[in-house]
Design an enzyme around this catalytic site. Structure first.
Site, mmCIF file in Angstrom:
data_model
loop_
_atom_site.group_PDB
_atom_site.id
_atom_site.type_symbol
_atom_site.label_atom_id
_atom_site.label_comp_id
_atom_site.label_asym_id
_atom_site.label_seq_id
_atom_site.Cartn_x
_atom_site.Cartn_y
_atom_site.Cartn_z
ATOM 1 N N ASP A 417 0.867 -1.190 0.000
ATOM 2 C CA ASP A 417 0.000 0.000 0.000
ATOM 3 C C ASP A 417 0.903 1.239 0.000
ATOM 4 O OD1 ASP A 417 -2.305 1.571 0.214
ATOM 5 O OD2 ASP A 417 -2.387 1.397 2.399
ATOM 6 N N GLU A 420 2.708 4.819 -4.108
ATOM 7 C CA GLU A 420 2.744 5.768 -5.240
ATOM 8 C C GLU A 420 4.097 6.487 -5.311
ATOM 9 O OE1 GLU A 420 0.320 5.548 -2.931
ATOM 10 O OE2 GLU A 420 -0.993 4.374 -4.226
ATOM 11 N N ASP A 533 -9.129 3.396 -2.555
ATOM 12 C CA ASP A 533 -10.157 3.824 -1.618
ATOM 13 C C ASP A 533 -11.432 4.300 -2.301
ATOM 14 O OD1 ASP A 533 -8.256 3.202 0.215
ATOM 15 O OD2 ASP A 533 -7.674 5.270 0.619
HETATM 16 O O1 MIG Z 1 -3.763 6.238 4.479
HETATM 17 O O2 MIG Z 1 -3.589 1.059 5.657
HETATM 18 O O3 MIG Z 1 -5.978 2.220 0.314
HETATM 19 O O4 MIG Z 1 -6.893 0.021 1.776
HETATM 20 O O5 MIG Z 1 -6.851 0.248 4.557
HETATM 21 C C1 MIG Z 1 -4.559 5.112 4.339
HETATM 22 C C2 MIG Z 1 -4.749 1.801 5.792
HETATM 23 C C3 MIG Z 1 -3.696 3.907 4.161
HETATM 24 C C4 MIG Z 1 -4.969 3.112 2.267
HETATM 25 C C5 MIG Z 1 -5.452 1.886 1.572
HETATM 26 C C6 MIG Z 1 -6.468 1.191 2.427
HETATM 27 C C7 MIG Z 1 -5.867 0.850 3.755
HETATM 28 C C8 MIG Z 1 -5.358 2.121 4.435
HETATM 29 N N1 MIG Z 1 -4.402 2.774 3.571
#
Ligand code: MIG
Length: 848
Positions: A417, A420, A533
């Site tokens: 996650d 980017e 999200d």
């Molecule tokens: O700033 O890890 O898209 O699936 O639950 C949020 C917490 C960070 C974004 C992800 C989401 C995840 C969440 N993350």
């Protein structure tokens, strides 16, 4: 592998044109321009290419790989000099030059360049114009091109983006970004998302063509928004390469695009099952309770995801004290058939006592702030953090070793996650443009967007090579410094590639499961993609269809959206409808935000629970079908989830349809996208279609009104299909089912490739699989099902094929390889049933 083509130059812009195949052209600014200011030289004998590559000027163009090509090498000397016409008879390539024009002809197309202006056209062999480019500059400063849009031309693909399926009329950007709540109804002006795939599939009057601008810097595409007939492509920096695909079908384009950028390795079979997630299951007790609920309520489930609260103060690769004895916990879950997948973010907490940070600093693993002296430090979940330089092979190796230690605790998968990368406090919410990467020259683009040659891109070759070469890695080698702005869109793919290597290091003969939020073209070689999200709204449910369809057309076969929606509070009805739809999408995971209400299948009472259970159970029964679709995507790049246009490019209603989709060729899914809907209009393309639930027969080529019942969503089966299904089960791992049903739906003919393998090892790459064609021929009263001879080194585990003839009126007379067999009949279901013992040789099954 050799490439055919010509290196040609136009004043100011030295363009290298390469025909990778008769239907694939590559344009780039030539690296050898200085040496040959205006020559006309056939390119790319291997020696020439290598010689050129060793020149420093070329070292930075790390995108140079020797692509797969259909052409034999040009004999030395042929085509040299200043001749006006050069032909290469064995390949059908021909180059003509006049004072103003340069024309490259292949057997299926003709590329014609104005030597003064750089404008060009591409026609197919019938003379139809495919692309017309009026302005063309693939230079480092202000790279751009402008294409003409034809009347009625639609533009699909573009990886992951919001809005309608057809992107004509919109502006879209490629710049990986963390966007909270990304539906176009919430963010109408939104132009970019987490994944960037600068690939367009153009379709007009049934004719498809494609382009891919391989450049991981920021790109902006104005697709007939400012000027209705102009498609303007701009990049922030870097020329990159432009690939043109001649088609003529959508499949021709996408198969070539995925040949170039690589195809999805087979995931472990359990990953095709249902996944349950939440931000976050905060303790061992809670996770174990969720696992128990699934089994107690008999809702099938294979995977549980651990979001950021599993960590010790957001330190990557750790478990905090609410998860005591993690390996014991993971082993216990495994015994109950659950795989655990842990989130891994790139930011490493800047804590001098933290082992991962200490080792990373010792490895010089982190990206540098502008100036190149200090590590860049930015804020994310752990607070102040440093960011691994995944563009460097040494760093990927190091990361892989850290991850492997963590994974050996018993984690079956890794969820990348924030890659980017997303940052909290910097102005652009990502690394600043002038952060420095130390790209090792061999890896900049080729490892991430283009598939390595020799078929490696189809399997684990690259990741395994990376993992295997670990001990030999120079830890002090210096790479080339590249500003973040030039490679931003690669960061996520590079991290996913490191993650894949880590998984292979932890378990060398197990198929990795890596899930990623960010990526670039070719991401399918490293990871599955989820669309980030979304929100628990009906709009978002609807929007996930065009989003997943375009991702699928852009090479990412293994994709899915958060089921039930991530942000906000879901409702029971929405969860049921979402689960009913997502059971037919490639990646199937329910996930919700930390301040959302509970969203597990049982969280809305027994009626919703029953609907979710039924949908998930159906998914498990469809696994043999899904398995074949995954195998096909792996072999050929064919999407699992397909827009109707894939099979019906000449049908304008099918091309315009974006609230339905096909799962493989046989199933048409028409989700319910509104609350309390009583009916829904379904478009059935030309052909015969059966209602999956009632068996009712419909003529295609029309819209039909279907009653929307709460228990399920409208699904249709194409006439002339064979759909393999299995027994219901609670989870996938373990023995394969010995009985496979083959549902045969009449009225048409159909074929697919059956594939079976052990579902978890990399044996399939070594030919350890069983493969055979299954073909159904409907010749009026005489019907025939032919299971071709089994190929491959894996003995099929199927003991019995249970043939289920749908839409039957009586017990037919059945012959298997000429011998008469008994068949049963169930009048209320309209099915004729019989069993055929499996055998590796051809099985010819006839009935009258
Ligand atoms: O700033 O890890 O898209 O699936 O639950 C949020 C917490 C960070 C974004 C992800 C989401 C995840 C969440 N993350």
């Amino acid at each position: 592998m050799q490439v055919g083509g010509f290196f040609i130059s136009v004043p100011n812009t030295n363009i290298e044109i390469t025909a990778l195949a008769a239907d694939v052209l590559k344009l780039r600014v030539g690296a050898g321009t200085k040496a040959q200011p205006s020559s006309l030289t056939p390119v790319l004998s291997r020696r020439e290419r290598e010689a050129r590559r060793s020149q420093p000027a070329d070292a930075q163009r790390a995108g140079v790989v020797e692509e797969r090509s259909d052409f034999p090498p040009l004999p030395a000397g042929e085509g040299r000099g200043e001749g006006e016409r050069v032909t290469q008879p064995q390949s059908g390539l021909q180059l003509r030059r006049t004072a103003h024009r340069l024309t490259l002809t292949t057997t299926v197309g003709k590329f014609s360049l104005n030597r003064r202006t750089g404008a060009w056209t591409l026609h197919d062999h019938t003379g139809l114009e495919i692309f017309r480019c009026s302005a063309f500059a693939l230079t480092d400063a202000q790279p751009q091109l402008t294409l003409q849009l034809a009347d009625g031309e639609s533009i699909f693909g573009l990886g992951e983006s919001t809005g309608p399926c057809n992107k004509r009329g919109l502006i879209r950007e490629f710049w990986n970004a963390d966007v909270l709540g990304h539906a176009s109804c919430i963010h109408p002006g939104l132009r970019n998302l987490y994944v960037s795939i600068p690939f367009a599939l153009s379709l007009r009057e049934g004719r498809a063509a494609g382009l891919f601008w391989d450049n991981p810097a920021r790109q902006t595409w104005d697709i007939g928004c400012t000027e209705p007939d102009e498609f303007r492509l701009r990049a922030g920096t870097g020329g990159g390469s432009l690939y043109l695909f001649l088609g003529p079908t959508p499949a021709d384009v996408v198969l070539r695009f995925t040949e170039l950028t690589g195809r999805m390795p087979l995931p472990p079979r359990w990953a095709l099952g249902y996944h349950q997630s939440r931000y976050s299951y905060g303790s061992r007790a809670e996770l174990e309770r969720i696992a128990r609920e699934f089994r107690r309520r008999k809702i099938p489930c294979d995977a549980l995801h651990l979001d950021i609260h599993h960590m010790d103060a957001h330190r990557v690769f750790t478990f905090g004290k609410t998860f005591p004895r993690p390996s014991e916990m993971l082993a216990k879950l495994a015994r109950r058939g659950f795989k655990a997948i842990a989130i891994v973010d790139p930011g490493v907490k800047d804590d001098p006592k933290f082992g991962v940070l200490k080792r990373g600093v010792a490895q010089r693993a982190f990206v540098k702030a502008s100036g190149g002296k200090r590590d860049f430090i930015g804020k994310v979940w752990p607070g102040k953090s440093r960011f691994p330089d995944f563009l460097n092979a040494r760093v990927r190796h190091w990361w892989a070793t850290e991850q492997a230690v963590f994974q050996r605790l018993g984690l079956a998968g890794i969820w990348n996650d924030m890659n980017e990368p997303a940052l909290f406090d910097t102005p652009g919410k990502t690394l600043p443009d002038d952060v420095q990467h130390e790209c090792d020259t061999s890896t900049a683009r080729d490892l991430f967007s283009l598939a390595p040659i020799g078929g490696e891109g189809r399997g684990e070759g690259a990741a395994r090579a990376l993992a295997a070469s670990l001990p030999n890695l120079p830890s002090k080698g210096r790479g080339k410094l590249v500003p973040h702005a030039a490679v931003h869109n690669l960061y996520g793919s590079a991290m996913a590639s490191a993650s894949r290597a880590g998984a292979l290091l932890a378990a060398p003969d197990k198929r990795p499961f890596i899930l990623t939020r960010a990526g670039y073209a070719g991401i399918q070689r490293h990871a599955a993609v989820w669309t980030g999200d979304n929100s628990s709204t009906w709009e978002h449910l609807a929007e996930s269809i065009p989003m997943l369809l375009n991702l699928s057309l852009s090479g990412v076969a293994f994709c899915g959206a958060d089921v039930g929606g991530f942000l906000d509070n879901c409702t029971g009805e929405l969860l049921a409808r979402w689960t009913q739809m997502a059971a037919f999408t490639p990646f199937f995971r329910n996930h919700a935000n930390n301040d959302s209400r509970p969203q597990e299948p049982w969280a809305f009472g027994p009626a919703v629970e029953a609907r979710c259970r039924d949908a998930i159970a159906l998914r498990y029964q469809l696994l043999p079908y899904l398995n074949c679709l995954f195998a096909e995507a792996h072999r050929t790049g064919t999407p699992i989830m397909r827009p109707l246009l894939w099979h019906h490019p000449n049908d304008p209603a099918a091309v315009a349809c974006e609230d339905q989709f096909l799962l493989g060729e046989s199933l048409l899914v028409a989700p319910i996208l509104r609350p309390e809907a009583r009916v829904r209009s379904v478009y059935l393309p030309v052909g015969q279609w059966f209602d999956f639930w009632s068996g009712g027969l419909y003529d295609g080529g029309q819209h039909v009104l279907i009653e929307a019942v709460p228990e399920h969503i409208p699904v249709f089966v194409r006439g002339g299909s064979v759909v393999p299904t299995g027994a219901p089960r609670q989870f996938i791992s373990g023995e394969a089912e010995p009985v496979v049903n083959l549902h045969v739906w009449p009225h048409g003919r159909g074929a697919f490739t059956w594939q079976e393998d052990d579902g978890e090892s990399l044996g399939y790459e070594r030919g350890e699989l069983a493969m055979r064609t299954i073909e159904f021929v409907d010749r009026g009263p005489r019907r025939e099902l032919v299971l071709g001879t089994t190929q491959g080194a894996w003995p099929s585990r199927v003991k019995t094929w249970r043939i289920v003839l749908r839409s039957a009126r009586r017990a037919y007379r059945v012959w298997v390889n000429g011998s008469r067999m008994a068949a049963g009949f169930e009048p209320e279901l309209g099915v004729c049933l019989f069993e055929v013992a499996n055998a590796p040789g051809e099985l010819r099954i006839k009935w009258l």
